[in-house]
Design a protein around this motif. Structure first.
Motif, short mmCIF file in Angstrom:
data_model
loop_
_atom_site.label_atom_id
_atom_site.label_comp_id
_atom_site.label_asym_id
_atom_site.label_seq_id
_atom_site.Cartn_x
_atom_site.Cartn_y
_atom_site.Cartn_z
N GLU A 57 62.07 -100.67 -9.35
CA GLU A 57 62.97 -100.38 -8.23
C GLU A 57 62.90 -98.89 -7.89
O GLU A 57 62.83 -98.05 -8.79
N THR A 58 62.96 -98.59 -6.59
CA THR A 58 62.87 -97.20 -6.14
C THR A 58 64.20 -96.72 -5.58
O THR A 58 64.85 -97.42 -4.80
N VAL A 59 64.59 -95.52 -5.99
CA VAL A 59 65.75 -94.83 -5.43
C VAL A 59 65.24 -93.61 -4.69
O VAL A 59 64.51 -92.80 -5.26
N GLU A 60 65.61 -93.49 -3.42
CA GLU A 60 65.21 -92.33 -2.65
C GLU A 60 66.14 -91.16 -2.99
O GLU A 60 67.37 -91.31 -2.98
N TYR A 61 65.54 -90.04 -3.30
CA TYR A 61 66.31 -88.83 -3.61
C TYR A 61 67.30 -88.53 -2.48
O TYR A 61 68.47 -88.19 -2.74
N ALA A 62 66.85 -88.64 -1.24
CA ALA A 62 67.70 -88.32 -0.09
C ALA A 62 68.95 -89.18 -0.04
O ALA A 62 70.01 -88.74 0.45
N ASP A 63 68.87 -90.41 -0.55
CA ASP A 63 70.04 -91.29 -0.60
C ASP A 63 70.90 -90.98 -1.83
O ASP A 63 72.13 -90.98 -1.75
N ALA A 64 70.23 -90.72 -2.96
CA ALA A 64 70.96 -90.52 -4.21
C ALA A 64 71.82 -89.27 -4.21
O ALA A 64 72.81 -89.19 -4.94
N VAL A 65 71.46 -88.26 -3.40
CA VAL A 65 72.26 -87.03 -3.37
C VAL A 65 73.48 -87.17 -2.46
O VAL A 65 74.36 -86.30 -2.48
N LEU A 66 73.56 -88.25 -1.69
CA LEU A 66 74.69 -88.45 -0.78
C LEU A 66 75.80 -89.27 -1.40
O LEU A 66 76.99 -88.98 -1.21
N ASP A 67 75.44 -90.33 -2.12
CA ASP A 67 76.46 -91.16 -2.77
C ASP A 67 75.80 -91.95 -3.89
O ASP A 67 74.59 -91.87 -4.12
N HIS A 68 76.61 -92.73 -4.60
CA HIS A 68 76.12 -93.47 -5.76
C HIS A 68 75.51 -94.82 -5.39
O HIS A 68 74.97 -95.51 -6.26
N GLY A 69 75.61 -95.20 -4.13
CA GLY A 69 75.22 -96.55 -3.71
C GLY A 69 73.79 -96.91 -4.02
O GLY A 69 73.50 -98.02 -4.49
N ARG A 113 69.74 -104.60 -9.43
CA ARG A 113 68.54 -105.44 -9.31
C ARG A 113 67.76 -105.48 -10.63
O ARG A 113 67.20 -106.52 -10.98
N LEU A 114 67.72 -104.35 -11.32
CA LEU A 114 67.00 -104.30 -12.59
C LEU A 114 67.73 -105.04 -13.70
O LEU A 114 67.10 -105.65 -14.57
N TYR A 115 69.06 -104.96 -13.68
CA TYR A 115 69.89 -105.56 -14.74
C TYR A 115 70.98 -106.43 -14.11
O TYR A 115 72.16 -106.11 -14.18
N PRO A 116 70.58 -107.55 -13.49
CA PRO A 116 71.57 -108.37 -12.77
C PRO A 116 72.64 -108.99 -13.67
O PRO A 116 73.73 -109.31 -13.20
N ASP A 117 72.35 -109.14 -14.95
CA ASP A 117 73.31 -109.78 -15.85
C ASP A 117 74.11 -108.79 -16.68
O ASP A 117 74.96 -109.20 -17.48
#
Length: 259
Positions: free
Chosen positions: A177-189, A197-201
């Motif tokens: 799964e990919t997290v974009e840096y630009a998104d991660a610096v704005l909020d935790h979503g 997605r990686l750990y659904p359970d």
């Protein structure tokens, strides 16, 4: 009460031991350490105690008294130019990275990670940042080691950018799964969605790496880049390097990485 807390802690540890381990990968200077710690805490995974922020391939992260546990002091190692070091590090990963209950991270050996067959035993979280931003922060610190992966350009910052672009291509090709840096610096979503997605359970603890100080630093750095002629030039260089590498075999980096 103390006995109850001990039992709860033991139960959580037993549960974590059954969870598939996590590997966080990114280019350098991509918020990976902060996201790594947040992810490990949220999932309930342990961190290796003999290195910091899970970086088991970065000798500089290992205290001197424990460096016997660390691999060779290498960065951006290629199979073609250093086959013995490359294969030594993949073998090292086979023995050092436990498949359950732990979280690990790498930002200095993308080609080794790309060529390591054992990565398939882990959940993989990829943090992707704008290459021009990465190059800008590395140039400020005079960290030129990604140029070791360059084969077209030999002058800085062109060689530095080429090495980063080639590394990005390898990381993009990895499963996970990919997290974009630009998104991660704005909020935790963005991180929450990726971990879900990686750990659904797995029940995820609340994330909390963004606070007032974090947001203030983000705004300062964004303003600095916005006003920087150096950063604008790097954006142009990244585009030019990508265009040049389009004429190379797109599989070249993966072949170089594979043992």
């Amino acid at each position: 009460m103390n006995r109850l807390r001990l039992l709860e802690r033991s139960a959580k540890w037993a549960q974590a031991e059954e969870i598939r381990s996590l590997f966080v990968v990114s280019l350098p200077r991509s918020l990976s350490s902060l996201l790594y710690v947040a992810a490990a805490h949220a999932i309930g995974l342990a961190q290796p105690t003999w290195t910091s922020d899970g970086e088991i391939l970065n000798r500089d992260r290992v205290p001197r008294r424990l460096q016997r546990l660390a691999p060779a002091d290498e960065r951006f190692t290629l199979l073609g130019s250093a086959p013995d070091a490359f294969l030594s590090m993949t073998s090292y990963l086979d023995g050092a990275a436990l498949r359950q209950g732990f979280a690990y991270k790498d930002v200095v050996q993308p080609f080794v990670i790309g060529g390591w067959e054992g990565l398939g035993d882990f959940e993989v979280l990829k943090v992707r940042r704008n290459v021009a931003e990465v190059a800008y922060t590395m140039l400020k610190r005079q960290w030129f080691y990604p140029a070791r992966a360059a084969s077209v350009f030999d002058a800085h910052p062109w060689a530095l950018v080429e090495g980063l672009v080639r590394a990005e291509m390898v990381l993009d090709a990895l499963p996970g799964e990919t997290v974009e840096y630009a998104d991660a610096v704005l909020d935790h979503g963005a991180l929450e969605v990726a971990l879900g997605r990686l750990y659904p359970d797995a029940p995820l603890a609340q994330l909390g790496y963004i606070d007032y100080g974090f947001a203030r630093t983000r705004r300062r750095l964004e303003a600095e880049r916005r006003d920087s002629l150096v950063f604008r030039r790097l954006e142009w260089i990244v585009s030019a390097v990508r265009e040049r590498l389009r004429f190379d075999d797109p599989r070249e980096e993966m072949v170089e990485a594979l043992p």
